[in-house]
Design an enzyme around this catalytic site. Structure first.
Site, PDB file in Angstrom:
ATOM      1  N   LYS A 165       0.803  -1.220  -0.107  1.00 25.41           N
ATOM      2  CA  LYS A 165       0.287   0.002  -0.226  1.00 25.41           C
ATOM      3  C   LYS A 165       0.998   1.346   0.073  1.00 25.41           C
ATOM      4  O   LYS A 165       0.454   2.204  -0.409  1.00 25.41           O
ATOM      5  CB  LYS A 165      -1.026   0.032   1.262  1.00 25.41           C
ATOM      6  N   ARG A 204      -8.979   1.452   8.957  1.00 26.63           N
ATOM      7  CA  ARG A 204      -8.418   0.090   8.889  1.00 26.63           C
ATOM      8  C   ARG A 204      -9.885  -0.816   9.916  1.00 26.63           C
ATOM      9  O   ARG A 204      -9.707  -2.481   9.989  1.00 26.63           O
ATOM     10  CB  ARG A 204      -7.424  -0.049   9.763  1.00 26.63           C
ATOM     11  N   ARG A 210      11.309  -5.664   4.744  1.00 26.40           N
ATOM     12  CA  ARG A 210      11.217  -4.711   4.884  1.00 26.40           C
ATOM     13  C   ARG A 210      12.353  -4.021   5.381  1.00 26.40           C
ATOM     14  O   ARG A 210      12.445  -3.997   6.455  1.00 26.40           O
ATOM     15  CB  ARG A 210       9.570  -4.361   4.526  1.00 26.40           C
ATOM     16  N   ARG A 249      11.490  -2.593  11.443  1.00 18.24           N
ATOM     17  CA  ARG A 249      10.761  -2.327  12.567  1.00 18.24           C
ATOM     18  C   ARG A 249      10.561  -3.005  12.887  1.00 18.24           C
ATOM     19  O   ARG A 249       9.863  -4.642  12.945  1.00 18.24           O
ATOM     20  CB  ARG A 249       9.569  -1.659  11.302  1.00 18.24           C
ATOM     21  N   ARG A 308      -0.097  -9.730  13.267  1.00 17.14           N
ATOM     22  CA  ARG A 308      -0.990  -7.993  12.453  1.00 17.14           C
ATOM     23  C   ARG A 308      -1.757  -8.681  11.298  1.00 17.14           C
ATOM     24  O   ARG A 308      -3.073  -8.079  10.983  1.00 17.14           O
ATOM     25  CB  ARG A 308       0.173  -7.469  11.983  1.00 17.14           C
TER      26      ARG A 308
HETATM   27  P1  ADP Z   1       2.001  -1.445   3.278  1.00 19.82           P
HETATM   28  O1  ADP Z   1       2.498  -0.138   2.976  1.00 19.82           O
HETATM   29  O2  ADP Z   1       0.758  -1.818   2.614  1.00 19.82           O
HETATM   30  O3  ADP Z   1       2.683  -2.162   4.589  1.00 19.82           O
HETATM   31  P2  ADP Z   1       4.776  -2.118   1.898  1.00 19.82           P
HETATM   32  O4  ADP Z   1       4.988  -0.767   0.545  1.00 19.82           O
HETATM   33  O5  ADP Z   1       5.682  -1.070   2.982  1.00 19.82           O
HETATM   34  O6  ADP Z   1       3.829  -1.942   2.380  1.00 19.82           O
HETATM   35  O7  ADP Z   1       5.415  -3.137   1.058  1.00 19.82           O
HETATM   36  C1  ADP Z   1       5.820  -4.324   1.821  1.00 19.82           C
HETATM   37  C2  ADP Z   1       7.417  -4.468   1.620  1.00 19.82           C
HETATM   38  O8  ADP Z   1       7.429  -4.867   0.601  1.00 19.82           O
HETATM   39  C3  ADP Z   1       8.196  -3.214   1.406  1.00 19.82           C
HETATM   40  O9  ADP Z   1       9.809  -4.425   1.660  1.00 19.82           O
HETATM   41  C4  ADP Z   1       8.334  -3.075  -0.526  1.00 19.82           C
HETATM   42  O10 ADP Z   1       9.601  -2.414  -0.432  1.00 19.82           O
HETATM   43  C5  ADP Z   1       8.275  -4.466  -0.645  1.00 19.82           C
HETATM   44  N1  ADP Z   1       7.099  -4.695  -1.914  1.00 19.82           N
HETATM   45  C6  ADP Z   1       6.478  -4.157  -1.881  1.00 19.82           C
HETATM   46  N2  ADP Z   1       5.471  -3.814  -3.111  1.00 19.82           N
HETATM   47  C7  ADP Z   1       6.074  -5.081  -3.303  1.00 19.82           C
HETATM   48  C8  ADP Z   1       5.687  -5.783  -4.611  1.00 19.82           C
HETATM   49  N3  ADP Z   1       4.615  -5.582  -6.077  1.00 19.82           N
HETATM   50  N4  ADP Z   1       6.402  -7.086  -5.162  1.00 19.82           N
HETATM   51  C9  ADP Z   1       7.574  -7.197  -4.134  1.00 19.82           C
HETATM   52  N5  ADP Z   1       7.814  -6.598  -3.075  1.00 19.82           N
HETATM   53  C10 ADP Z   1       7.122  -5.449  -3.026  1.00 19.82           C
HETATM   54  P1  AMP Z   2       1.557   0.773   8.655  1.00 20.73           P
HETATM   55  O1  AMP Z   2       2.353   1.295   8.933  1.00 20.73           O
HETATM   56  O2  AMP Z   2      -0.041   1.683   7.965  1.00 20.73           O
HETATM   57  O3  AMP Z   2       1.919  -0.611   8.949  1.00 20.73           O
HETATM   58  O4  AMP Z   2       0.974   0.599  10.327  1.00 20.73           O
HETATM   59  C1  AMP Z   2       1.774   0.142  11.687  1.00 20.73           C
HETATM   60  C2  AMP Z   2       0.867  -0.290  12.520  1.00 20.73           C
HETATM   61  O5  AMP Z   2       0.394   1.430  12.925  1.00 20.73           O
HETATM   62  C3  AMP Z   2      -0.593  -0.704  12.514  1.00 20.73           C
HETATM   63  O6  AMP Z   2      -0.153  -1.417  12.962  1.00 20.73           O
HETATM   64  C4  AMP Z   2      -0.885  -0.266  13.609  1.00 20.73           C
HETATM   65  O7  AMP Z   2      -0.581  -0.742  15.054  1.00 20.73           O
HETATM   66  C5  AMP Z   2      -1.236   0.910  13.842  1.00 20.73           C
HETATM   67  N1  AMP Z   2      -1.854   1.797  12.709  1.00 20.73           N
HETATM   68  C6  AMP Z   2      -1.331   2.078  11.786  1.00 20.73           C
HETATM   69  N2  AMP Z   2      -2.526   2.832  11.447  1.00 20.73           N
HETATM   70  C7  AMP Z   2      -4.180   2.459  11.887  1.00 20.73           C
HETATM   71  C8  AMP Z   2      -5.092   2.077  11.863  1.00 20.73           C
HETATM   72  N3  AMP Z   2      -6.093   3.521  10.627  1.00 20.73           N
HETATM   73  N4  AMP Z   2      -6.271   2.432  13.098  1.00 20.73           N
HETATM   74  C9  AMP Z   2      -5.509   1.707  14.204  1.00 20.73           C
HETATM   75  N5  AMP Z   2      -4.102   1.460  13.840  1.00 20.73           N
HETATM   76  C10 AMP Z   2      -3.341   1.613  12.826  1.00 20.73           C
END
Ligand code: ADP
Ligand code: AMP
Length: 214
Positions: free
Chosen positions: A13, A88, A127, A160, A171
Site C-alpha cells: 500500500k 482499518r 522490508r 521495524r 498483524r
Molecule cells: P504496506 O504499506 O502495505 O505495509 P509496503 O509498501 O511497505 O507495504 O511494502 C512491504 C514490503 O514489500 C516493502 O519492503 C516493499 O519494498 C515490498 N514490496 C512492495 N510492493 C512489492 C511488490 N509488488 N513486489 C515485491 N515487493 C514489494
Molecule cells: P502501517 O505503517 O500502516 O503498517 O501501520 C503500523 C501500525 O500502526 C499498525 O499495525 C497499527 O498498530 C497502527 N495503525 C496504523 N494505522 C492505523 C489505523 N487506521 N487504525 C489503527 N491502527 C493503525
C-alpha cells in the site's frame, strides 16, 4: 481525487501510495507514518500508540479517527489525497464516509492491493525502513544502493519492530478480523477496485494508473 489503499500489512500500500501521490500531485497520508513520527518525537499520542503497535494491535479508533480527520482538513488536502493504512476498521470507514458526506464529498476509489498471506511474511521480513525519512525498501525486491543505507537521505535502514516474524502473524490475524470487511464495505459503496499485488511494483502501479486514469 480521494483514494483509499486497502490491503494486508505488507501488501504494498505504502509503495503504491507514494507513486500515486507523486504522479497525481496529491498528499500521501499514512496513519502508520504519523504514529511513527509521534513516537520519534516523544509525544503523548506517540506513547499511547506505541503500546498497541508493538503488540501488532490496532491503535484504538478514539485516537486514530480524530488524528486522521485533523489531517484531511489541512490545506494541502483540498484537491484530494491518498490514504494509506486508514481506514482499518468499519467504525473508521463510517466516520470517514460521514465526515465527507458533511462536506458534500465522497471517496472516489478504494484500491485493494491483493496479496496472499504466504507472500506477506517474506515481504515484511525483508522490508527495511529509514529511521529518518520513512522511505521503505526490500532487501530482495527493492534493495537500496548500499546495504543498510537510505538512498534518499543517507540515514540508517532498520527492520521495524512490528515487522519481526512473531508480530507479523498477529498483524495478519488482526487484518483478517477487522480490516478485510472493508473490502465489502467499499464494494457496496461502488468504489472498490482490485489489483493483483503479487506482480512487480511497476506492473502493479501501471494497473492502478489504468484505473485512476492518466
Ligand atoms: P504496506 O504499506 O502495505 O505495509 P509496503 O509498501 O511497505 O507495504 O511494502 C512491504 C514490503 O514489500 C516493502 O519492503 C516493499 O519494498 C515490498 N514490496 C512492495 N510492493 C512489492 C511488490 N509488488 N513486489 C515485491 N515487493 C514489494
Ligand atoms: P502501517 O505503517 O500502516 O503498517 O501501520 C503500523 C501500525 O500502526 C499498525 O499495525 C497499527 O498498530 C497502527 N495503525 C496504523 N494505522 C492505523 C489505523 N487506521 N487504525 C489503527 N491502527 C493503525
Amino acid at each position: 481525487m480521494k483514494i483509499i489503499m486497502l490491503g494486508a500489512p505488507g501488501a504494498g500500500k505504502g509503495t503504491q501510495a507514494k507513486k500515486i501521490a507523486a504522479r497525481y500531485g496529491i498528499p500521501h497520508i499514512s496513519t502508520g507514518d504519523i504514529f511513527r513520527a509521534n513516537i520519534k518525537g516523544g509525544t503523548e499520542l506517540g506513547m499511547k500508540a506505541k503500546t498497541f503497535m508493538d503488540q501488532g494491535m490496532l491503535v484504538p479508533d478514539e485516537i486514530t479517527i480524530g488524528m486522521l480527520m485533523d489531517r484531511i482538513h489541512e490545506d494541502d488536502c483540498r484537491n484530494g489525497y491518498v490514504l494509506d493504512g486508514f481506514p482499518r476498521t468499519i467504525p473508521q470507514a463510517e466516520s470517514l464516509t460521514e465526515a465527507l458526506k458533511g462536506m458534500g464529498e465522497a471517496i472516489d476509489y478504494a484500491v485493494n492491493v491483493d496479496v496472499p498471506d504466504e507472500n506477506i511474511v517474506s515481504r515484511m521480513g525483508g522490508r527495511r525502513a529509514c529511521v529518518a525519512c520513512g522511505a521503505t525498501y526490500h532487501v530482495e525486491f527493492n534493495a537500496p544502493k548500499a546495504e543498510g543505507v537510505c538512498d534518499t537521505c543517507g540515514e540508517k535502514l532498520v527492520l521495524r519492530d512490528d515487522d519481526k516474524p512473531e508480530t507479523v502473524q498477529k498483524r495478519l490475524n488482526v487484518y483478517h478480523e477487522q480490516t478485510q470487511p472493508l473490502i465489502d464495505y467499499y464494494k457496496k459503496a461502488g468504489v472498490l477496485k482490485e489489483v493483483d499485488g503479487t506482480k512487480n511494483m511497476e506492473d502493479v502501479f501501471q494497473d492502478i494508473v489504468a484505473i485512476l486514469g492518466v
